[in-house]
Design a protein around this motif. Structure first.
Motif, mmCIF file in Angstrom:
data_model
loop_
_atom_site.group_PDB
_atom_site.id
_atom_site.type_symbol
_atom_site.label_atom_id
_atom_site.label_comp_id
_atom_site.label_asym_id
_atom_site.label_seq_id
_atom_site.Cartn_x
_atom_site.Cartn_y
_atom_site.Cartn_z
ATOM 1 N N GLN A 2 0.836 -1.175 0.000
ATOM 2 C CA GLN A 2 0.000 0.000 0.000
ATOM 3 C C GLN A 2 0.881 1.239 0.000
ATOM 4 O O GLN A 2 1.731 1.408 0.864
ATOM 5 C CB GLN A 2 -0.904 0.018 1.239
ATOM 6 N N MET A 43 5.363 3.304 3.171
ATOM 7 C CA MET A 43 4.507 2.353 3.885
ATOM 8 C C MET A 43 4.358 2.718 5.354
ATOM 9 O O MET A 43 3.388 2.346 6.006
ATOM 10 C CB MET A 43 5.082 0.934 3.774
ATOM 11 N N THR A 411 0.272 -4.506 6.374
ATOM 12 C CA THR A 411 -0.313 -4.325 5.055
ATOM 13 C C THR A 411 -1.349 -5.431 4.879
ATOM 14 O O THR A 411 -1.058 -6.591 5.185
ATOM 15 C CB THR A 411 0.749 -4.425 3.952
#
Length: 451
Positions: A2, A43, A411
């Motif tokens: 992500q 991240m 994640t």
């Protein structure tokens, strides 16, 4: 992966950068590209995030913090570049310093996964294992189905897809399985505890991925998980089962031909749900680590040889610990403990002090009602990461290890309804670990291939 959007500022060809921060976090990544460092920083973005990338030795150091109170220096030279997220250029002070470069040997790879492919199994699949059961060097899927009282075997076609299930009858309400060669014929067999029958079923592999009907052995009441490993050093794997209703752990020693002796029971705390096995005190004997679901604790039982274990040492967890793993997280050659705390929606980490005792729990937030954990290197840096199945969130979470046993935020990847179990294996022979998930609420297994 992500990616978090934000303002990215490069500060070129400077020699020292000072910024005012308090308890900053620092992570060093070796043998990486600048783009990989940017991805890792994005991240875990905070109001002050930065990294310094050194081109000569492909090294970057990532910093992050959110409270501006004290000072830290980022060292750079003409062969490096410093990047900041959400930090005004006016806040950067430039001075002069000298870089001392370092080297290492591992390579960073991505840890992203494709959308799930699902395969139908029985009713209420409770766990999943990925092991080659038919000798073709490709991992197959084994799933116990709680409500249909059977175990499913799905053979790998060779490219990471799977054939339709073959099922074998179990006792009542099977919840987990272990797939291990218990009779020394080099073929993995299946071991399944039946939670409502107070038995454990053993299925011997006949050589082509098919199995003989079950042989059952008595165990305690409400046996919810199983571990199969040699605990008495006779080179034959034994069965270890926590009995949630009895507050005990059963050990069934292997008689030598794939049959098992009557259980020996050891008292732990209330509602033991899972057992990990590791040598926690470096005496070359495998010890037991038990997650006690109702007493919010873990118990460590040291192996003293002669088929016996010492009285437990207990450590407090968060609410409802139900899954556990023992792995060296911080590269000190001592197994640490990772536990899933379902009631508090986090995972707990206990570091081994070196003599078989453990420090206080450190927690990391995951999804809602996590049920299962595996600890394995997911991003090719030779350091184990955490993978957890979040049942109410309908996803799995991956927490990457920063290198010293601390972890980045998870994640997540969407899977089916009520994911109760997760396993990791290279199912398509590309030398990258893929993820398999048993979805209790949707009666299927999800396979997420490593991109």
């Amino acid at each position: 992966m992500q990616i978090v959007s934000g303002s990215l500022t490069q500060v070129p060809v400077i020699h020292n950068v000072s910024m005012h921060v308090s308890h900053f976090n620092s992570t060093t990544i070796i043998n990486s590209t600048c783009d990989q460092c940017i991805c890792l920083m994005l991240m875990n973005v905070t109001p002050i995030s930065s990294f310094n990338y050194f081109r000569n030795n492909k090294t970057c150091e990532i910093f992050s913090e959110s409270v501006v109170t004290s000072q830290v220096s980022l060292v750079s030279n003409s062969n490096s570049s410093v990047y900041f997220i959400s930090l005004p250029i006016d806040d950067i002070q430039l001075t002069t310093s000298v870089i001392q470069e370092t080297t290492s040997s591992f390579t960073v790879c991505n840890s992203t996964y494709s959308n799930q492919t699902t395969y139908d199994v029985g009713s209420s699949p409770y766990s999943v294992s990925a092991v080659d059961v038919n000798g073709d060097s490709m991992p197959d899927i084994v799933v116990p189905n709680y409500s249909s009282n059977n175990v499913s075997v799905l053979l790998n076609t060779g490219n990471g897809t799977f054939r339709s299930q073959t099922t074998y009858s179990t006792g009542t309400n099977p919840q987990t399985s272990a797939v291990v060669d218990v009779n020394s014929d080099n073929k993995p067999d299946i071991v399944v505890p039946n939670s409502s029958s107070s038995t454990v079923s053993v299925y011997l592999n006949i050589g082509n991925g098919t199995f003989l009907p079950q042989t059952t052995y008595p165990c305690g009441l409400w046996a919810q998980s199983v571990t199969v490993v040699d605990v008495n050093a006779d080179n034959k794997p034994d069965i270890i089962i926590p009995n949630a209703a009895n507050g005990t752990v059963s050990v069934l020693l292997n008689a030598g031909n794939g049959t098992f002796l009557p259980q020996n029971s050891y008292t732990v705390r209330d509602s033991p749900r899972a057992v990990a096995v590791a040598d926690v005190n470096s005496d070359n004997k495998l010890d037991l680590i038990v997650a006690n679901g109702n007493s919010d604790s873990i118990s460590v039982l040291l192996n003293i040889g002669n088929r016996a274990f010492l009285t437990q040492n207990n450590y407090a967890t968060s609410s409802t610990p139900i899954s556990i793993a023992a792995v060296d997280l911080n590269t000190d050659n001592k197994p640490d403990i990772v536990v899933v705390n379902s009631g508090s929606s986090n995972v707990g980490v206990f570091f081994n002090k070196g003599n078989g005792t453990f420090g206080t729990q450190i927690t990391y937030t995951v999804g809602s009602s996590p049920q299962s954990v595996v600890v394995v290197d997911m991003n090719c840096d030779n350091i184990p990461d955490i993978v957890v199945a979040n049942s109410r969130s309908k996803n799995i979470g991956i927490l990457l290890n920063t290198g010293n046993g601390t972890f980045l935020s998870q994640t997540t990847y969407a899977v089916g309804s009520k994911p109760y179990s997760v396993a990791v294996a290279d199912v398509n022979n590309d030398n990258k670990l893929d993820i398999l998930v048993a979805n209790y609420g949707s009666n299927n297994v999800s396979v997420l291939l490593h991109s």
